[in-house]
Design an enzyme around this catalytic site. Structure first.
Site, PDB file in Angstrom:
ATOM      1  N   HIS A  43       0.822  -1.205   0.000  1.00  0.00           N
ATOM      2  CA  HIS A  43       0.000   0.000   0.000  1.00  0.00           C
ATOM      3  C   HIS A  43       0.863   1.265   0.000  1.00  0.00           C
ATOM      4  CE1 HIS A  43      -3.216  -2.748   0.776  1.00  0.00           C
ATOM      5  NE2 HIS A  43      -2.746  -3.086   1.970  1.00  0.00           N
ATOM      6  N   HIS A  83      -7.315  -4.371  -0.779  1.00  0.00           N
ATOM      7  CA  HIS A  83      -6.710  -5.670  -1.050  1.00  0.00           C
ATOM      8  C   HIS A  83      -7.414  -6.365  -2.212  1.00  0.00           C
ATOM      9  CE1 HIS A  83      -6.181  -4.870   3.328  1.00  0.00           C
ATOM     10  NE2 HIS A  83      -4.943  -5.214   3.053  1.00  0.00           N
TER      11      HIS A  83
END
Length: 334
Positions: free
Chosen positions: A56, A218
């Site tokens: 991320h 995700h």
């Protein structure tokens, strides 16, 4: 799939070595996977610790530094860091004023940060935890009970970090962080799936010509799939979804902080064009935008797409947002 890596097994360690080489102002423990600002214990301020699965970036290690995080714990790709990492980070930044854990609402993160907080408190460290749960797309998902934590994490870490830098006590820093989270809402859109190094291929199936509305960072499913739409229509879905929930928790007459965040593979040419549509819609709906951030900040590896985060901002929120910050990925005013 082609990737600029040595091997899936070493991708996080290699990235941490690169971070250390590029930013000598950070202490990077590659083996234990903890990133700490070198002056973390100076000034007797509250320590801010966050973390989560890698993939991320620049969240979270890219936000370690003056005016933001004291330390970050990167896990393996899309995998929570372990309590030992969090405990090590808390010990490294504790300066007598306590430690605030900023936790995105994913089951592994929540459980491991809770365990780390309990262990730290046994060692005499005062710990507060703030849960970030800003995603309006779904109430529950594969990874969460309740809303997912996404773009508002940046707002929480920046604004709480500024309060800590000013010397605010732990309870006040935690209260500010909770208020920012409660005043923020996000909505994400995927145009393509992401690719994890271990799998070497798309993590979910998104057919050509379709997009996922409300996707998680995700790749978790969102609200629905539709045929590909122009940016103006995608922006309308995202902005309306955010404003609908934001209006239930914060006064509608104040300005907002706005984040148009890329998911990793969307170029700035597209992100700025998308932001033009977001800005147009907010103006049409009578929402004043006080500050804007456009770019890749809370990503999902190589996913194409973006998210919109809005945070209702009072005078204190704006002052703390504008306060100086100097990290690898966010810096101004110093």
């Amino acid at each position: 799939m082609k990737m600029l890596i040595n091997s899936p097994e070493s991708v996080v360690a290699d990235a941490l070595r690169g971070l250390a080489a590029a930013h000598p102002e950070l202490n990077v423990d590659v083996e234990r996977q903890v990133v700490v600002r070198r002056d973390a214990r100076e000034g007797g301020r509250v320590g801010l610790v966050s973390g989560g699965g890698s993939g991320h970036e620049p969240l979270h290690a890219g936000f370690v530094g003056y005016g933001m995080l004291s330390a970050a714990c990167p896990g393996e790709v899309f995998t929570s860091p372990v309590p030992d990492q969090m405990l090590r980070a808390a010990s490294a930044v504790e300066a007598g004023q306590g430690v605030l854990f900023v936790v995105k609402n994913y089951t592994g993160d929540v459980l491991n940060f809770q365990m780390a907080a309990e262990l730290a408190e046994e060692d005499g460290v005062r710990v507060e935890r703030v849960l970030v749960d800003d995603d309006v797309a779904v109430t529950d998902s594969t990874y969460t009970a309740g809303r997912r934590g996404t773009g508002a994490t940046l707002f929480v870490e920046k604004i709480a970090g500024a309060a800590a830098e000013e010397g605010a006590p732990l309870e006040q820093v935690a209260a500010i962080a909770r208020r920012v989270n409660e005043s923020s809402r996000s909505f994400g859109v995927a145009l393509s799936a992401c690719t994890t190094p271990a799998k070497g291929g798309p993590t979910f199936d998104l057919p050509d010509g379709e997009l996922e509305l409300g996707v998680g960072i995700h790749g978790e499913p969102g609200r629905e799939r539709r045929a590909m739409m122009p940016a103006r229509e995608i922006a309308e879905v995202a902005v309306d979804a955010v404003l609908e929930e934001l209006g239930q928790v914060a006064p509608a007459d104040g300005p907002v902080l706005a984040l148009v965040n890329g998911m990793g593979a969307t170029p700035l040419l597209e992100l700025y064009g998308f932001h033009a549509e977001v800005a147009r819609l907010l103006e049409a709906r009578g929402v004043a935008v006080a500050r804007t951030l456009v770019g890749n900040y809370v990503t999902s590896l190589d996913m194409a797409g973006c998210s919109v985060t809005l945070c209702r901002a009072d005078a204190e929120t704006l002052r703390l947002w504008d306060a100086p910050v100097q990290t690898a990925a966010l810096r101004w005013g110093r």
